[in-house]
Design a protein around this motif. Sequence first.
Motif, PDB file in Angstrom:
ATOM      1  N   VAL A 163     -15.985   5.591   4.426  1.00 34.42           N
ATOM      2  CA  VAL A 163     -14.938   4.573   4.600  1.00 34.42           C
ATOM      3  C   VAL A 163     -14.068   5.011   5.781  1.00 34.42           C
ATOM      4  N   VAL A 164     -14.102   4.224   6.858  1.00 36.77           N
ATOM      5  CA  VAL A 164     -13.318   4.514   8.053  1.00 36.77           C
ATOM      6  C   VAL A 164     -12.109   3.578   8.071  1.00 36.77           C
ATOM      7  N   MET A 165     -10.920   4.168   8.209  1.00 38.24           N
ATOM      8  CA  MET A 165      -9.673   3.403   8.215  1.00 38.24           C
ATOM      9  C   MET A 165      -8.974   3.564   9.552  1.00 38.24           C
ATOM     10  N   THR A 166      -8.572   2.471  10.163  1.00 40.07           N
ATOM     11  CA  THR A 166      -7.817   2.524  11.414  1.00 40.07           C
ATOM     12  C   THR A 166      -6.488   1.821  11.204  1.00 40.07           C
ATOM     13  N   LEU A 167      -5.427   2.387  11.781  1.00 41.42           N
ATOM     14  CA  LEU A 167      -4.080   1.853  11.609  1.00 41.42           C
ATOM     15  C   LEU A 167      -3.643   1.073  12.838  1.00 41.42           C
ATOM     16  N   GLN A 168      -2.953  -0.032  12.593  1.00 41.48           N
ATOM     17  CA  GLN A 168      -2.376  -0.849  13.650  1.00 41.48           C
ATOM     18  C   GLN A 168      -0.923  -1.137  13.299  1.00 41.48           C
ATOM     19  N   GLY A 169       0.001  -0.680  14.137  1.00 42.10           N
ATOM     20  CA  GLY A 169       1.406  -0.970  13.908  1.00 42.10           C
ATOM     21  C   GLY A 169       1.731  -2.410  14.270  1.00 42.10           C
ATOM     22  N   ARG A 170       2.409  -3.094  13.407  1.00 43.54           N
ATOM     23  CA  ARG A 170       2.854  -4.468  13.656  1.00 43.54           C
ATOM     24  C   ARG A 170       4.377  -4.472  13.801  1.00 43.54           C
ATOM     25  N   ALA A 171       4.951  -5.650  14.014  1.00 38.23           N
ATOM     26  CA  ALA A 171       6.394  -5.737  14.229  1.00 38.23           C
ATOM     27  C   ALA A 171       7.170  -5.282  12.998  1.00 38.23           C
ATOM     28  N   THR A 172       6.677  -5.642  11.807  1.00 42.80           N
ATOM     29  CA  THR A 172       7.438  -5.344  10.590  1.00 42.80           C
ATOM     30  C   THR A 172       6.629  -4.604   9.534  1.00 42.80           C
ATOM     31  N   TYR A 173       5.384  -4.237   9.838  1.00 41.64           N
ATOM     32  CA  TYR A 173       4.566  -3.522   8.866  1.00 41.64           C
ATOM     33  C   TYR A 173       3.435  -2.815   9.605  1.00 41.64           C
ATOM     34  N   THR A 174       2.603  -2.083   8.868  1.00 38.44           N
ATOM     35  CA  THR A 174       1.431  -1.424   9.438  1.00 38.44           C
ATOM     36  C   THR A 174       0.183  -1.945   8.745  1.00 38.44           C
ATOM     37  N   GLU A 175      -0.826  -2.248   9.528  1.00 35.99           N
ATOM     38  CA  GLU A 175      -2.080  -2.779   9.016  1.00 35.99           C
ATOM     39  C   GLU A 175      -3.121  -1.667   8.996  1.00 35.99           C
ATOM     40  N   ILE A 176      -3.838  -1.550   7.885  1.00 35.63           N
ATOM     41  CA  ILE A 176      -4.935  -0.590   7.751  1.00 35.63           C
ATOM     42  C   ILE A 176      -6.230  -1.378   7.633  1.00 35.63           C
ATOM     43  N   PHE A 177      -7.090  -1.251   8.647  1.00 36.59           N
ATOM     44  CA  PHE A 177      -8.382  -1.936   8.626  1.00 36.59           C
ATOM     45  C   PHE A 177      -9.444  -0.958   8.140  1.00 36.59           C
ATOM     46  N   CYS A 178     -10.236  -1.356   7.152  1.00 34.36           N
ATOM     47  CA  CYS A 178     -11.210  -0.463   6.522  1.00 34.36           C
ATOM     48  C   CYS A 178     -12.628  -0.998   6.689  1.00 34.36           C
ATOM     49  N   THR A 179     -13.542  -0.109   7.051  1.00 39.71           N
ATOM     50  CA  THR A 179     -14.966  -0.444   7.064  1.00 39.71           C
ATOM     51  C   THR A 179     -15.692   0.571   6.185  1.00 39.71           C
ATOM     52  N   MET A 180     -16.732   0.117   5.492  1.00 42.94           N
ATOM     53  CA  MET A 180     -17.463   1.007   4.592  1.00 42.94           C
ATOM     54  C   MET A 180     -18.955   0.841   4.811  1.00 42.94           C
ATOM     55  N   GLU A 181     -19.660   1.968   4.896  1.00 47.66           N
ATOM     56  CA  GLU A 181     -21.111   1.974   5.052  1.00 47.66           C
ATOM     57  C   GLU A 181     -21.711   3.003   4.107  1.00 47.66           C
ATOM     58  N   SER A 182     -22.802   2.624   3.447  1.00 50.58           N
ATOM     59  CA  SER A 182     -23.519   3.571   2.603  1.00 50.58           C
ATOM     60  C   SER A 182     -24.151   4.647   3.476  1.00 50.58           C
ATOM     61  N   ILE A 183     -24.072   5.903   3.029  1.00 49.03           N
ATOM     62  CA  ILE A 183     -24.716   6.995   3.765  1.00 49.03           C
ATOM     63  C   ILE A 183     -25.968   7.466   3.026  1.00 49.03           C
ATOM     64  N   GLU A 184     -26.417   6.659   2.077  1.00 44.90           N
ATOM     65  CA  GLU A 184     -27.644   6.936   1.352  1.00 44.90           C
ATOM     66  C   GLU A 184     -28.564   5.734   1.473  1.00 44.90           C
ATOM     67  N   HIS A 185     -29.769   5.857   0.947  1.00 43.64           N
ATOM     68  CA  HIS A 185     -30.738   4.756   1.024  1.00 43.64           C
ATOM     69  C   HIS A 185     -30.513   3.768  -0.106  1.00 43.64           C
ATOM     70  N   GLN A 186     -29.281   3.299  -0.182  1.00 40.92           N
ATOM     71  CA  GLN A 186     -28.895   2.271  -1.144  1.00 40.92           C
ATOM     72  C   GLN A 186     -27.952   1.304  -0.441  1.00 40.92           C
ATOM     73  N   PRO A 187     -27.922   0.053  -0.898  1.00 41.79           N
ATOM     74  CA  PRO A 187     -27.026  -0.922  -0.259  1.00 41.79           C
ATOM     75  C   PRO A 187     -25.559  -0.514  -0.395  1.00 41.79           C
ATOM     76  N   THR A 188     -24.757  -0.939   0.574  1.00 41.27           N
ATOM     77  CA  THR A 188     -23.319  -0.682   0.527  1.00 41.27           C
ATOM     78  C   THR A 188     -22.671  -1.588  -0.518  1.00 41.27           C
ATOM     79  N   PRO A 189     -21.949  -1.023  -1.481  1.00 40.95           N
ATOM     80  CA  PRO A 189     -21.279  -1.858  -2.484  1.00 40.95           C
ATOM     81  C   PRO A 189     -20.132  -2.658  -1.843  1.00 40.95           C
TER      82      PRO A 189
END
Length: 205
Positions: A163-189
């Motif tokens: 799970v990779v999280m990147t932060l973006q500062g906004r005018a009145t809050y902070t946004e956390i964008f998350c991406t998730m990828e399976s690292i095994e031979h199974q589908p990403t939940p």
Amino acid sequence: MSDDLSIALDRLGLADGATVQDVRDAYRRELRRHHPDVAGPGAAAHVQTALLIEAYTVLIDHAEEHGLTAFTRPTLPPSPAPGPTAGPGPAGIRIDADTGDPFEVIDAQALDEDTIAVDAPAPETFAALYEAAGRVGDVSYVDRQLGILEVIVRFEGGPSCSVVMTLQGRATYTEIFCTMESIEHQPTPPIKTVIDALVAELERV
């Protein structure tokens, strides 16, 4: 449209008429392609990631400030931008309207299926996220300067996922964008379980 906005659209590979959702989709797509965990740990990947983050920030901030749903390049010069919007104080400090006493706030909520909004400035959000993410999974990568954090989460009866999280500062809050990828031979939940867990842990920090 200012040169900065035009450059930001170009960096994300977007043309005139791109919507805010197009910006979000392009940012996610390009981040997955250029993130150092995918492209390799070289300096070029870090620079490209930083440029993508900057482009995304410029466009989303401009859309929020001006109430835009799409971006075009007008022939007339843009009107002067309004003054800055007041945001949270240091360390997310607010003043109680009744007593006048300061108090600290960490208010996190899911913005959409893979994005979290935190009512605190980016540096404080990153510190809180680091602690919260460590309770959800195993922290495997930290870049405070670029606002990137990675954890490995393990699903019971399912795969381990990055799970990779990147932060973006906004005018009145902070946004956390998350991406998730399976690292095994199974589908990403579905990522919703991780988003919900992160929100709960952020509010406990």
